[in-house]
Scaffold this motif. Structure first.
Motif, PDB file in Angstrom:
ATOM      1  N   MET A   1       0.845  -1.195   0.000  1.00  0.00           N
ATOM      2  CA  MET A   1       0.000   0.000   0.000  1.00  0.00           C
ATOM      3  C   MET A   1       0.873   1.234   0.000  1.00  0.00           C
ATOM      4  O   MET A   1       1.865   1.317   0.703  1.00  0.00           O
ATOM      5  N   SER A   2       0.478   2.198  -0.748  1.00  0.00           N
ATOM      6  CA  SER A   2       1.240   3.419  -0.814  1.00  0.00           C
ATOM      7  C   SER A   2       1.115   4.177   0.490  1.00  0.00           C
ATOM      8  O   SER A   2       0.154   4.030   1.222  1.00  0.00           O
ATOM      9  N   ILE A 134     -14.145   5.760  -3.364  1.00  0.00           N
ATOM     10  CA  ILE A 134     -12.906   5.675  -2.591  1.00  0.00           C
ATOM     11  C   ILE A 134     -12.525   4.212  -2.383  1.00  0.00           C
ATOM     12  O   ILE A 134     -13.365   3.322  -2.464  1.00  0.00           O
ATOM     13  N   ALA A 135     -11.247   4.005  -2.083  1.00  0.00           N
ATOM     14  CA  ALA A 135     -10.737   2.630  -2.048  1.00  0.00           C
ATOM     15  C   ALA A 135     -11.411   1.786  -0.970  1.00  0.00           C
ATOM     16  O   ALA A 135     -11.749   0.631  -1.200  1.00  0.00           O
ATOM     17  N   ALA A 136     -11.613   2.367   0.227  1.00  0.00           N
ATOM     18  CA  ALA A 136     -12.241   1.581   1.300  1.00  0.00           C
ATOM     19  C   ALA A 136     -12.988   2.502   2.246  1.00  0.00           C
ATOM     20  O   ALA A 136     -12.541   3.614   2.518  1.00  0.00           O
ATOM     21  N   ASN A 145      -3.900   6.060   2.465  1.00  0.00           N
ATOM     22  CA  ASN A 145      -4.469   6.631   1.231  1.00  0.00           C
ATOM     23  C   ASN A 145      -5.667   5.825   0.719  1.00  0.00           C
ATOM     24  O   ASN A 145      -6.041   5.925  -0.437  1.00  0.00           O
ATOM     25  N   TYR A 146      -6.245   5.027   1.592  1.00  0.00           N
ATOM     26  CA  TYR A 146      -7.450   4.284   1.197  1.00  0.00           C
ATOM     27  C   TYR A 146      -8.669   5.204   1.109  1.00  0.00           C
ATOM     28  O   TYR A 146      -9.740   4.772   0.747  1.00  0.00           O
ATOM     29  N   ASN A 147      -8.481   6.475   1.494  1.00  0.00           N
ATOM     30  CA  ASN A 147      -9.615   7.400   1.344  1.00  0.00           C
ATOM     31  C   ASN A 147      -9.512   8.180   0.031  1.00  0.00           C
ATOM     32  O   ASN A 147     -10.082   9.241  -0.109  1.00  0.00           O
ATOM     33  N   VAL A 149      -9.558   8.094  -4.400  1.00  0.00           N
ATOM     34  CA  VAL A 149     -10.108   7.390  -5.563  1.00  0.00           C
ATOM     35  C   VAL A 149      -8.915   6.882  -6.361  1.00  0.00           C
ATOM     36  O   VAL A 149      -8.175   7.670  -6.942  1.00  0.00           O
ATOM     37  N   PHE A 150      -8.717   5.574  -6.346  1.00  0.00           N
ATOM     38  CA  PHE A 150      -7.641   4.994  -7.158  1.00  0.00           C
ATOM     39  C   PHE A 150      -8.197   4.692  -8.548  1.00  0.00           C
ATOM     40  O   PHE A 150      -9.300   4.163  -8.664  1.00  0.00           O
ATOM     41  N   VAL A 151      -7.405   4.989  -9.563  1.00  0.00           N
ATOM     42  CA  VAL A 151      -7.867   4.724 -10.926  1.00  0.00           C
ATOM     43  C   VAL A 151      -8.154   3.229 -11.101  1.00  0.00           C
ATOM     44  O   VAL A 151      -9.227   2.833 -11.554  1.00  0.00           O
ATOM     45  N   ARG A 152      -7.210   2.391 -10.699  1.00  0.00           N
ATOM     46  CA  ARG A 152      -7.409   0.950 -10.940  1.00  0.00           C
ATOM     47  C   ARG A 152      -8.552   0.400 -10.091  1.00  0.00           C
ATOM     48  O   ARG A 152      -9.285  -0.477 -10.526  1.00  0.00           O
ATOM     49  N   ASP A 153      -8.713   0.935  -8.874  1.00  0.00           N
ATOM     50  CA  ASP A 153      -9.791   0.439  -8.017  1.00  0.00           C
ATOM     51  C   ASP A 153     -11.162   0.826  -8.571  1.00  0.00           C
ATOM     52  O   ASP A 153     -12.166   0.179  -8.291  1.00  0.00           O
ATOM     53  N   SER A 286       2.023  -1.200 -10.670  1.00  0.00           N
ATOM     54  CA  SER A 286       0.665  -1.610 -11.061  1.00  0.00           C
ATOM     55  C   SER A 286      -0.118  -1.996  -9.811  1.00  0.00           C
ATOM     56  O   SER A 286       0.151  -1.477  -8.736  1.00  0.00           O
ATOM     57  N   MET A 287      -1.077  -2.905  -9.952  1.00  0.00           N
ATOM     58  CA  MET A 287      -1.856  -3.325  -8.781  1.00  0.00           C
ATOM     59  C   MET A 287      -0.926  -3.788  -7.663  1.00  0.00           C
ATOM     60  O   MET A 287      -1.165  -3.536  -6.487  1.00  0.00           O
ATOM     61  N   ILE A 288       0.121  -4.475  -8.048  1.00  0.00           N
ATOM     62  CA  ILE A 288       1.152  -4.853  -7.080  1.00  0.00           C
ATOM     63  C   ILE A 288       2.064  -3.646  -6.934  1.00  0.00           C
ATOM     64  O   ILE A 288       3.004  -3.467  -7.707  1.00  0.00           O
ATOM     65  N   ASP A 289       1.735  -2.791  -5.964  1.00  0.00           N
ATOM     66  CA  ASP A 289       2.413  -1.497  -5.915  1.00  0.00           C
ATOM     67  C   ASP A 289       3.490  -1.412  -4.836  1.00  0.00           C
ATOM     68  O   ASP A 289       3.772  -0.351  -4.302  1.00  0.00           O
ATOM     69  N   ARG A 290       4.058  -2.558  -4.487  1.00  0.00           N
ATOM     70  CA  ARG A 290       5.230  -2.586  -3.614  1.00  0.00           C
ATOM     71  C   ARG A 290       6.237  -3.530  -4.253  1.00  0.00           C
ATOM     72  O   ARG A 290       5.879  -4.323  -5.120  1.00  0.00           O
ATOM     73  N   SER A 476      -4.978 -13.710  -1.405  1.00  0.00           N
ATOM     74  CA  SER A 476      -6.171 -13.921  -2.234  1.00  0.00           C
ATOM     75  C   SER A 476      -7.008 -12.651  -2.236  1.00  0.00           C
ATOM     76  O   SER A 476      -7.318 -12.117  -1.175  1.00  0.00           O
ATOM     77  N   TRP A 477      -7.370 -12.181  -3.426  1.00  0.00           N
ATOM     78  CA  TRP A 477      -8.048 -10.896  -3.597  1.00  0.00           C
ATOM     79  C   TRP A 477      -9.426 -11.092  -4.214  1.00  0.00           C
ATOM     80  O   TRP A 477      -9.532 -11.391  -5.426  1.00  0.00           O
ATOM     81  N   PRO A 478     -10.471 -10.897  -3.411  1.00  0.00           N
ATOM     82  CA  PRO A 478     -11.825 -11.095  -3.945  1.00  0.00           C
ATOM     83  C   PRO A 478     -12.133 -10.243  -5.173  1.00  0.00           C
ATOM     84  O   PRO A 478     -12.924 -10.652  -6.021  1.00  0.00           O
ATOM     85  N   PHE A 532     -14.681  -3.404   4.035  1.00  0.00           N
ATOM     86  CA  PHE A 532     -15.478  -2.595   3.099  1.00  0.00           C
ATOM     87  C   PHE A 532     -14.597  -1.973   2.025  1.00  0.00           C
ATOM     88  O   PHE A 532     -14.625  -0.781   1.762  1.00  0.00           O
ATOM     89  N   GLN A 533     -13.779  -2.835   1.483  1.00  0.00           N
ATOM     90  CA  GLN A 533     -12.901  -2.434   0.387  1.00  0.00           C
ATOM     91  C   GLN A 533     -13.778  -2.342  -0.870  1.00  0.00           C
ATOM     92  O   GLN A 533     -14.425  -3.315  -1.256  1.00  0.00           O
ATOM     93  N   THR A 534     -13.783  -1.177  -1.484  1.00  0.00           N
ATOM     94  CA  THR A 534     -14.758  -0.952  -2.555  1.00  0.00           C
ATOM     95  C   THR A 534     -14.621  -1.932  -3.707  1.00  0.00           C
ATOM     96  O   THR A 534     -15.614  -2.442  -4.228  1.00  0.00           O
TER      97      THR A 534
HETATM   98  C1  GLC Z   1      -3.089  -1.343  -2.370  1.00  0.00           C
HETATM   99  C2  GLC Z   1      -3.088  -2.214  -3.611  1.00  0.00           C
HETATM  100  C3  GLC Z   1      -3.367  -1.368  -4.830  1.00  0.00           C
HETATM  101  C4  GLC Z   1      -4.674  -0.629  -4.647  1.00  0.00           C
HETATM  102  C5  GLC Z   1      -4.639   0.208  -3.362  1.00  0.00           C
HETATM  103  C6  GLC Z   1      -5.970   0.828  -3.043  1.00  0.00           C
HETATM  104  O1  GLC Z   1      -2.035  -0.448  -2.423  1.00  0.00           O
HETATM  105  O2  GLC Z   1      -1.860  -2.854  -3.741  1.00  0.00           O
HETATM  106  O3  GLC Z   1      -3.418  -2.196  -5.949  1.00  0.00           O
HETATM  107  O4  GLC Z   1      -4.905   0.193  -5.739  1.00  0.00           O
HETATM  108  O5  GLC Z   1      -4.300  -0.624  -2.265  1.00  0.00           O
HETATM  109  O6  GLC Z   1      -6.936  -0.146  -2.825  1.00  0.00           O
END
Ligand code: GLC
Length: 576
Positions: A1-2, A134-136, A145-147, A149-153, A286-290, A476-478, A532-534
């Motif tokens: 997570m960033s 928002i992410a969650a 930074n889960y608050n 809006v992530f583009v990929r999320d 990318s999604m794997i951001d570490r 595992s990622w739902p 409650f991960q979006t």
């Molecule tokens: C984590 C994930 C990333 C996602 C972010 C927000 O950093 O690795 O892929 O975009 O959380 O949910």
């Protein structure tokens, strides 16, 4: 997570970031009534409500156009507001509209209504308009930074709203992201390419000035300071899904959107020292951001690159420079599909072939082109590889094959037709054959297998979040259920998706929609998983809606290009 994005008041502590954030600072206030007065009634089944879009489009155009042409250092917008968008544990709420999905279906799963409710709670409003999710929405944990809006999320959220005939938020998001692209992006003294899209953005509210501030993260706040390579590709893919599902071509046809696409393409089609058509990437982009050892040519990015090129080709207008890009795209698609289909593909026969490779081969007659040393095949591969099935491996570069399985890249390869029909079937066969490993008790493994011990230390840099079978390292990622379901439908295997969905339905809502699960079988709620991960919520919705109405697949999937098919079946050096 960033890492968390610094809040505006702390910016002066960090000179470099201060400069950067002053550049990207943007203010506006949100109309109080606008936030509260959303239409909560169920949408008409057959009619896409276009009436609101004309004025929204104009309003957003007014925001977008000057930013694109002038790239100002600071943009200030002010309208009335009293709705607090800060403290995203309670984002702007909109009461639940009846989900359209399931209206004709025999399967009214109670989770659907709950999921829609939660998805709407995650909506973020800017100037009274929904611009993303928002992410969650987890108030029990530090937001970090889960608050944002992530583009990929936002991708599965976008698909869910499109499938539910609510394109407005998707359109707003696309235009907002486009506007952010126009900002100057700087990390310390270095400026990023013009086309880079943010990883995420956040709407802040100043209750005193009744104004909103938008900040975006292009990698300057992320852990490791890596820019997201996937964001621009996802943006193009969402734009095509919007166009396809609404039939509204006017958005993609806008000069701003055309320019946005060309800027992204300029970044990824640039010529340099590359000898491969694949894109060279930093770890964590990318999604794997570490750090997870995906640096080089990760399959996730290559598959998204391929898909985005195909989507862009469908939307680019030949005039205003588009023609040149279309030609470059054609060439690149050709080279990319050949390279990936040939060199990333692994099945039983290929393992055996690599196992018997000679090394130190020189010249055009070399069989072992990248000088892969057979001893570098990890032991697990020999047991894991079924006689029926195959997959695109994680990475291919000189003397390096990352044999790990990554779900996202493989499913995107199926959906974009980067994989040939035979390869697509083989990927689904592999998932079926290795169900316990790749699906287990909670779909789906992001990668397989986990890195452990010394390898984990070296590859992840001892990352405590990415310990074995956790998070990106075999967690595992739902959310990935939407990708599996789409791939299952495309390859004619809905029963597989149904089985995976049953697993999701047995726990996901009871567990509070976690971000990820840990353990070899994905049995435990992730150590640091947000609730409650979006995208866990919207991923489920998309999968359900697609099972209910498989025609939705059209907005996600792309057909195989006949020209590439001919080329491959004639190619003498093709290895499958
Ligand atoms: C984590 C994930 C990333 C996602 C972010 C927000 O950093 O690795 O892929 O975009 O959380 O949910």
């Amino acid at each position: 997570m960033s890492s968390d994005m610094p809040d505006v008041t702390s910016l002066s502590l960090d000179a470099a970031l201060h400069v950067s954030f002053m550049d990207v600072d943007e203010r506006c206030t949100v109309g109080h009534d606008a936030v509260l007065l959303h239409d909560n009634s169920p949408r008409q089944l057959s009619n896409i409500d276009q009436t609101h879009t004309a004025s929204d489009e104009r309003a957003l155009n007014e925001l977008v156009a000057p930013a694109i042409s002038l790239r100002p250092l600071r943009q200030i917008e002010t309208v009335k507001s009293s709705e607090c968008l800060e403290g995203m544990a309670s984002p702007s709420f909109r009461s639940v509209g009846t989900p359209r999905t399931g209206l004709n279906s025999s399967d009214h799963h109670p989770m659907l209504v709950e999921a829609w409710e939660n998805l709407r709670k995650s909506l973020v409003y800017f100037r009274g308009k929904p611009v993303g999710t928002i992410a969650a929405v987890d108030s029990t944990q530090e937001a970090l930074n889960y608050n944002q809006v992530f583009v990929r999320d936002f991708v599965p959220s976008a698909f869910a709203f499109l499938m539910n005939r609510e394109p407005e938020v998707v359109k707003n998001f696309l235009l907002k992201a486009l506007r952010l692209q126009a900002w100057e992006k700087r990390i310390d003294c270095f400026t990023l390419g013009e086309g880079a899209m943010p990883a995420s953005f956040k709407v802040l509210h100043d209750p005193v000035r009744k104004s909103d501030t938008m900040i975006a993260d292009f990698g300057e706040s992320a852990i490791g300071r890596v820019a997201p390579v996937d964001s621009g590709f996802w943006w193009i893919i969402i734009l095509r899904a919007y166009t396809k599902s609404t039939g509204d071509h006017s958005l993609a046809d806008k000069p701003d959107c055309q320019r946005g696409m060309r800027l992204i393409l300029t970044l990824c089609l640039a010529e340099g020292f590359d000898t491969f058509p694949t894109l060279l990437c930093a770890d964590g982009c990318s999604m794997i951001d570490r750090r997870m050892g995906i640096y080089g040519y990760p399959i996730e990015i290559q598959a998204l690159f391929f898909m985005a090129l195909k989507c862009a080709k469908l939307m680019l207008k030949p005039e205003a420079g588009g023609k040149e890009f279309i030609e470059r795209i054609d060439k690149r698609l050709h080279a990319l599909s050949y390279h990936i289909r040939s060199y990333f593909w692994l099945d039983f026969q290929k393992v055996n072939k690599i196992y018997r490779y000679k090394t130190e081969e020189y010249s055009h007659t070399a069989v072992n082109k990248f000088n892969v040393i057979p001893d570098s095949i990890p032991d697990w591969v020999f047991d894991f590889m079924p006689t029926r099935g195959g997959y695109f491996i994680g990475n291919v570069s000189p003397a390096r094959m990352d044999f790990r399985w990554f779900l996202l890249g493989n499913c995107v390869a199926v959906l974009s037709s980067l994989a040939t029909p035979e390869q697509s079937s083989a990927i689904m066969d592999l998932i079926e054959e290795r169900w316990m490993d790749l699906v287990g008790e909670m779909p789906l493994k992001i990668s397989y297998p986990a890195l452990e011990g010394h390898e984990w230390k070296i590859v992840t840099g001892c990352d405590p979040k990415n310990t074995r079978w956790s998070y990106h390292n075999g967690g595992s990622w739902p959310v990935l259920i939407w990708l599996l379901t789409s791939a299952c439908i495309k390859t004619g295997r809905p029963q597989m998706a149904r089985k995976a969905l049953e697993l999701v339905e047995s726990r996901l809502s009871k567990d509070g929609w976690p971000e990820y699960y840990d353990g070899k079988l994905g049995r435990y709620i992730g150590k640091q998983a947000r609730k409650f991960q979006t995208w866990s919520i919207s991923g489920y919705l998309v999968a359900k809606m697609m099972m209910d109405d498989p025609s939705h697949l059209g907005m996600i999937s792309l057909d195989e290009d006949k020209k590439m098919k001919t080329h491959l079946s004639r190619s003498a050096s093709c290895t499958f």
